[in-house]
Motif scaffolding. Sequence first.
Motif, PDB file in Angstrom:
ATOM      1  N   VAL A 157       0.841  -1.193   0.000  1.00  0.00           N
ATOM      2  CA  VAL A 157       0.000   0.000   0.000  1.00  0.00           C
ATOM      3  C   VAL A 157       0.877   1.244   0.000  1.00  0.00           C
ATOM      4  O   VAL A 157       2.069   1.173   0.262  1.00  0.00           O
ATOM      5  N   HIS A 158       0.267   2.362  -0.311  1.00  0.00           N
ATOM      6  CA  HIS A 158       0.963   3.609  -0.066  1.00  0.00           C
ATOM      7  C   HIS A 158       0.102   4.475   0.819  1.00  0.00           C
ATOM      8  O   HIS A 158      -1.084   4.233   0.988  1.00  0.00           O
ATOM      9  N   ARG A 159       0.728   5.471   1.399  1.00  0.00           N
ATOM     10  CA  ARG A 159       0.079   6.266   2.418  1.00  0.00           C
ATOM     11  C   ARG A 159       0.068   7.729   2.016  1.00  0.00           C
ATOM     12  O   ARG A 159       1.044   8.247   1.527  1.00  0.00           O
ATOM     13  N   VAL A 160      -1.065   8.348   2.214  1.00  0.00           N
ATOM     14  CA  VAL A 160      -1.173   9.782   1.997  1.00  0.00           C
ATOM     15  C   VAL A 160      -1.491  10.414   3.337  1.00  0.00           C
ATOM     16  O   VAL A 160      -2.274   9.871   4.102  1.00  0.00           O
ATOM     17  N   ILE A 161      -0.893  11.553   3.594  1.00  0.00           N
ATOM     18  CA  ILE A 161      -1.254  12.283   4.795  1.00  0.00           C
ATOM     19  C   ILE A 161      -2.117  13.444   4.370  1.00  0.00           C
ATOM     20  O   ILE A 161      -1.722  14.257   3.551  1.00  0.00           O
ATOM     21  N   SER A 162      -3.287  13.523   4.934  1.00  0.00           N
ATOM     22  CA  SER A 162      -4.199  14.596   4.580  1.00  0.00           C
ATOM     23  C   SER A 162      -3.842  15.852   5.358  1.00  0.00           C
ATOM     24  O   SER A 162      -3.071  15.809   6.303  1.00  0.00           O
ATOM     25  N   GLU A 163      -4.408  16.966   4.952  1.00  0.00           N
ATOM     26  CA  GLU A 163      -4.104  18.200   5.689  1.00  0.00           C
ATOM     27  C   GLU A 163      -4.839  18.235   7.021  1.00  0.00           C
ATOM     28  O   GLU A 163      -4.685  19.170   7.783  1.00  0.00           O
ATOM     29  N   ASN A 164      -5.629  17.218   7.312  1.00  0.00           N
ATOM     30  CA  ASN A 164      -6.166  17.117   8.667  1.00  0.00           C
ATOM     31  C   ASN A 164      -5.211  16.290   9.539  1.00  0.00           C
ATOM     32  O   ASN A 164      -5.513  16.023  10.692  1.00  0.00           O
ATOM     33  N   GLY A 165      -4.088  15.902   8.977  1.00  0.00           N
ATOM     34  CA  GLY A 165      -3.080  15.187   9.743  1.00  0.00           C
ATOM     35  C   GLY A 165      -3.285  13.684   9.792  1.00  0.00           C
ATOM     36  O   GLY A 165      -2.501  12.959  10.369  1.00  0.00           O
ATOM     37  N   LYS A 166      -4.365  13.225   9.160  1.00  0.00           N
ATOM     38  CA  LYS A 166      -4.657  11.797   9.204  1.00  0.00           C
ATOM     39  C   LYS A 166      -3.986  11.042   8.075  1.00  0.00           C
ATOM     40  O   LYS A 166      -3.746  11.578   6.999  1.00  0.00           O
ATOM     41  N   GLN A 167      -3.742   9.780   8.350  1.00  0.00           N
ATOM     42  CA  GLN A 167      -3.173   8.908   7.331  1.00  0.00           C
ATOM     43  C   GLN A 167      -4.280   8.236   6.536  1.00  0.00           C
ATOM     44  O   GLN A 167      -5.271   7.811   7.095  1.00  0.00           O
TER      45      GLN A 167
END
Lengths: 124, 124
Positions: A54-64
């Motif tokens: 998988v790959h991971r994105v960090i949102s601007e709400n700080g969540k993965q």
Amino acid sequence: MERRKTQSTEEILSTLKDTDFALSHKMIQQRLSIEVDRATIYRVLNRFLEDGIVHRVISENGKQYFALCEDCERNDHHHNHFHFRCNKCGKVECLAREVDIQLPAGYTAENINSLVTGICASCR
Amino acid sequence: MERRKTQSTEEILSTLKDTDFALSHKMIQQRLSIEVDRATIYRVLNRFLEDGIVHRVISENGKQYFALCEDCERNDHHHNHFHFRCNKCGKVECLAREVDIQLPAGYTAENINSLVTGICASCR
DNA sequence: GTAACTGCAAAATATTTGCATCCTT
DNA sequence: AAGGATGCAAATATTTTGCAGTTAC
């Protein structure tokens, strides 16, 4: 370290396979058909990350957010594509179009995390 | 809501002005010449954000980084540039080069958060 | 004087870790 | 049997919030 096939792992993997957009930890937990502990989910996801599944994105709400690496199953595990998070429905999608990032001289890239937020087509 | 000039606000602003890269909350706190409460720093930064004085990058470690909007002092407050975080020295810089993100039809962008991590020129 | 700002403590949120136990190989 | 995986609880870490007291204008 050898990886073992467990119910949790299988469940989480198939949950990710069932969606075409990225899921947060909480979204994954809610979609599982069995109960899996919070910590276990994080551990499984981190193992997936290590293995390049998988790959991971960090949102601007700080969540993965996690998504399967559909296109990136080739050897070079580059994720130079954008992600889009809709501010209405909350979906995080991988945008197909690749972007070439030109770094200043002497800089080397290891990881790219890019997220555009806005409104998606189905929400407006 | 009217904004008042206070010592904390002035200090935080000048700290941001003194650096050419983005700072985390903790880095800001350490650089201040006076002691300012954690919560106050966050509140000041969020006010700056509202006013469009700074922009915010979320790193893949989930932390927020703040930098003055040098180039973006024009009306259209678009931050379609990349940020780079060096895995060695930890600096978060704004990369000058603008990127045009092409979204699928029907999508509208509101915010862009893009971070490349790797090693910067001075660290290798 | 009034509304904005601050400090302190507490809450909220997200993720990780220690440890004993369970289960896959 | 060995060690990877799990559940539970507790710890971390980051950011936000409530509230009473302070300060800028």
